[in-house]
Design a protein around this motif. Structure first.
Motif, short mmCIF file in Angstrom:
data_model
loop_
_atom_site.label_atom_id
_atom_site.label_comp_id
_atom_site.label_asym_id
_atom_site.label_seq_id
_atom_site.Cartn_x
_atom_site.Cartn_y
_atom_site.Cartn_z
N LYS A 1 -2.33 9.18 -4.95
CA LYS A 1 -0.87 9.23 -5.10
C LYS A 1 -0.20 8.10 -4.32
N PHE A 2 -0.65 7.87 -3.08
CA PHE A 2 -0.09 6.78 -2.29
C PHE A 2 -0.40 5.43 -2.93
N SER A 3 -1.61 5.26 -3.43
CA SER A 3 -1.98 4.00 -4.09
C SER A 3 -1.14 3.77 -5.34
N ALA A 4 -0.87 4.83 -6.08
CA ALA A 4 -0.03 4.70 -7.28
C ALA A 4 1.39 4.27 -6.92
N MET A 5 1.84 4.60 -5.71
CA MET A 5 3.16 4.18 -5.26
C MET A 5 3.13 2.78 -4.67
N GLY A 6 1.94 2.16 -4.62
CA GLY A 6 1.82 0.79 -4.13
C GLY A 6 1.47 0.67 -2.66
N HIS A 7 1.05 1.74 -2.03
CA HIS A 7 0.69 1.72 -0.61
C HIS A 7 -0.83 1.61 -0.47
N PRO A 8 -1.34 0.57 0.21
CA PRO A 8 -2.78 0.51 0.47
C PRO A 8 -3.21 1.70 1.33
N THR A 9 -4.30 2.34 0.95
CA THR A 9 -4.72 3.57 1.62
C THR A 9 -6.22 3.51 1.92
N LYS A 10 -6.59 3.98 3.10
CA LYS A 10 -8.00 4.12 3.49
C LYS A 10 -8.25 5.57 3.87
N ILE A 11 -9.45 6.06 3.52
CA ILE A 11 -9.87 7.40 3.93
C ILE A 11 -11.10 7.24 4.81
#
Length: 69
Positions: free
Chosen positions: A27-37
């Motif tokens: 969801k965050f990636s779809a909003m354009g935010h780079p995300t790491k888990i």
């Protein structure tokens, strides 16, 4: 905004965080935010409790510098 998600369970485990973290990251990636888990690995599972937490903290510190505050 760069987002870091940490969890004690990974995709191979059964439990809420194992499912919730990847969905949240998508969801965050779809909003354009780079995300790491970052989740517990094989090493953390065999360490005693306190040492496990300290090891995980040291493991995520470089990634906290990457993420926004």
């Amino acid at each position: 905004m760069r987002i870091l998600i940490t969890t004690g369970l990974s995709g191979n485990d059964i439990g809420g965080p194992a499912q919730y973290a990847p969905n949240l990251a998508r969801k965050f990636s779809a909003m354009g935010h780079p995300t790491k888990i970052i989740s517990y690995g094989r090493i953390e599972r065999f360490l005693p409790l306190l040492i496990r937490h300290i090891y995980f903290l040291l493991k995520i510190i470089p990634n906290t510098l990457w993420a926004n505050r």
